[in-house]
Design an enzyme around this catalytic site. Sequence first.
Site, PDB file in Angstrom:
ATOM      1  N   THR A  63       0.842  -1.200   0.000  1.00 21.67           N
ATOM      2  CA  THR A  63       0.000   0.000   0.000  1.00 21.67           C
ATOM      3  C   THR A  63       0.874   1.245   0.000  1.00 21.67           C
ATOM      4  O   THR A  63       1.925   1.257   0.640  1.00 21.67           O
ATOM      5  CB  THR A  63      -0.912   0.007   1.240  1.00 21.67           C
ATOM      6  OG1 THR A  63      -1.619  -1.219   1.305  1.00 21.67           O
ATOM      7  CG2 THR A  63      -1.907   1.172   1.198  1.00 21.67           C
ATOM      8  N   ARG A  83     -12.121  -9.841  -1.806  1.00 24.34           N
ATOM      9  CA  ARG A  83     -11.816  -9.167  -0.535  1.00 24.34           C
ATOM     10  C   ARG A  83     -11.340  -7.737  -0.782  1.00 24.34           C
ATOM     11  O   ARG A  83     -10.518  -7.485  -1.663  1.00 24.34           O
ATOM     12  CB  ARG A  83     -10.737  -9.957   0.211  1.00 24.34           C
ATOM     13  CG  ARG A  83     -10.268  -9.318   1.520  1.00 24.34           C
ATOM     14  CD  ARG A  83      -9.018  -8.502   1.330  1.00 24.34           C
ATOM     15  NE  ARG A  83      -8.518  -7.975   2.616  1.00 24.34           N
ATOM     16  CZ  ARG A  83      -7.547  -7.062   2.713  1.00 24.34           C
ATOM     17  NH1 ARG A  83      -6.971  -6.601   1.627  1.00 24.34           N
ATOM     18  NH2 ARG A  83      -7.162  -6.620   3.886  1.00 24.34           N
ATOM     19  N   VAL A  84     -11.850  -6.809  -0.028  1.00 21.18           N
ATOM     20  CA  VAL A  84     -11.411  -5.419  -0.108  1.00 21.18           C
ATOM     21  C   VAL A  84     -10.969  -4.972   1.273  1.00 21.18           C
ATOM     22  O   VAL A  84     -11.637  -5.256   2.273  1.00 21.18           O
ATOM     23  CB  VAL A  84     -12.559  -4.504  -0.609  1.00 21.18           C
ATOM     24  CG1 VAL A  84     -12.131  -3.043  -0.585  1.00 21.18           C
ATOM     25  CG2 VAL A  84     -12.963  -4.904  -2.026  1.00 21.18           C
ATOM     26  N   GLY A  85      -9.831  -4.307   1.335  1.00 23.64           N
ATOM     27  CA  GLY A  85      -9.321  -3.822   2.614  1.00 23.64           C
ATOM     28  C   GLY A  85      -9.748  -2.400   2.897  1.00 23.64           C
ATOM     29  O   GLY A  85     -10.764  -1.919   2.389  1.00 23.64           O
ATOM     30  N   ASP A  86      -8.949  -1.710   3.699  1.00 27.74           N
ATOM     31  CA  ASP A  86      -9.332  -0.372   4.155  1.00 27.74           C
ATOM     32  C   ASP A  86      -8.989   0.737   3.155  1.00 27.74           C
ATOM     33  O   ASP A  86      -9.576   1.823   3.218  1.00 27.74           O
ATOM     34  CB  ASP A  86      -8.637  -0.057   5.480  1.00 27.74           C
ATOM     35  CG  ASP A  86      -7.117  -0.046   5.330  1.00 27.74           C
ATOM     36  OD1 ASP A  86      -6.572  -1.027   4.781  1.00 27.74           O
ATOM     37  OD2 ASP A  86      -6.475   0.937   5.735  1.00 27.74           O
ATOM     38  N   THR A 108      -1.795   2.223   6.234  1.00 29.81           N
ATOM     39  CA  THR A 108      -1.266   1.014   5.592  1.00 29.81           C
ATOM     40  C   THR A 108      -1.188  -0.086   6.634  1.00 29.81           C
ATOM     41  O   THR A 108      -0.845   0.168   7.787  1.00 29.81           O
ATOM     42  CB  THR A 108       0.118   1.250   4.978  1.00 29.81           C
ATOM     43  OG1 THR A 108       0.599   0.010   4.437  1.00 29.81           O
ATOM     44  CG2 THR A 108       1.129   1.770   5.981  1.00 29.81           C
ATOM     45  N   GLY A 109      -1.523  -1.294   6.229  1.00 28.72           N
ATOM     46  CA  GLY A 109      -1.440  -2.398   7.201  1.00 28.72           C
ATOM     47  C   GLY A 109      -2.556  -3.399   6.984  1.00 28.72           C
ATOM     48  O   GLY A 109      -3.077  -3.548   5.868  1.00 28.72           O
ATOM     49  N   GLY A 132      -5.814  -4.451   6.741  1.00 33.70           N
ATOM     50  CA  GLY A 132      -6.978  -3.639   6.448  1.00 33.70           C
ATOM     51  C   GLY A 132      -8.206  -3.889   7.298  1.00 33.70           C
ATOM     52  O   GLY A 132      -8.925  -2.946   7.652  1.00 33.70           O
TER      53      GLY A 132
END
Lengths: 187, 134
Positions: B1, B29-32, B51-52, B54
């Site tokens: 990210t 899948r979708v993160g933050d 970043t990290g 999510g």
Amino acid sequence: QMKQPTYVLAIHGGAGTILKKNMSDALEQAYRVVLEQSLHEGYQVLKGGGTSVDAVAAAIRVMEDSPLFNAGKGAVFNHKGENELDASIMDGKTLLAGAVAGVQTIRNPIMAAKAVMEQSEHVMMVGRGAEEFAATKGVEIVDPSYFWTQPRWDALQRILKRDAEKTELDHGAPQTQLAKPNDEKFG
Amino acid sequence: TVGCVALDSYGNLAAGTSTGGMTNKKYGRVGDSPIIGAGNYANKQVAVSCTGWGEFYIRTVAAYDVAAQLSYSSAISTEAAAKAVIEKIGALGGDGGMIVLDHNGQVAMPFNTEGMYRGTITKEGKIDVRIYKD
């Protein structure tokens, strides 16, 4: 107490298991060059009287175009061996925001997010629809193969070999390592 | 990210975040990163990019949490607000970091991993790039 200088721009290129002992001098230097270039590009926009939104987009584009970072050209692979990209941007002045998710053909997803923010009444678009919208707004579209990189492909193969159900974060173990450890048994 | 926060000469802030997600992710899948308030947020007071891991940033509404703390209390500093959010994520078992820039040009870049690729540039153009924990 010393006064902190006034910053105008900050960037990150991901967090994770990033250790000096796993990094060659050449690779570290390569990361530093791209990070500095990203800062420089964003700064030039600001210095020229540009907006913070344009500066953010300019800085992020540099990192998206680098295979070193998990965004754009250096994106990791999903379980199917495809790249799925997400991005978002927000303007603090207006509280307008734009985002795209799960796109596979947009060279710079941050530009698509910016287009959503500035040229639509929506905040988030996903998948094919987001790609279609971006294309109509002149955002650069590429073949999905553009995003393929050997280190990210190898990282996926390593995981699949070990545990097909496991996922891995940006810098969980991958290309920052000089060589694969001989012994992967931990615990 | 990757991410960026900026403050322009008009005093306006912006934040952006872009990612390829997690290796071997499934089922769309979708993160933050694309979620406003989780991996990215900006208002007139502060801009945040995360970043990290999510899922933890989504559940803690991490980026907005920093902004909310600053709007609710003038006593808290940008750095303290950012650190508190990263500590909250760490306590839940998540990891990662964030970059935060406020309207005064003060920056915070907390993270709870071994390293985070990061950099700043001052109004005068002085660049500082760091990778590992100091």
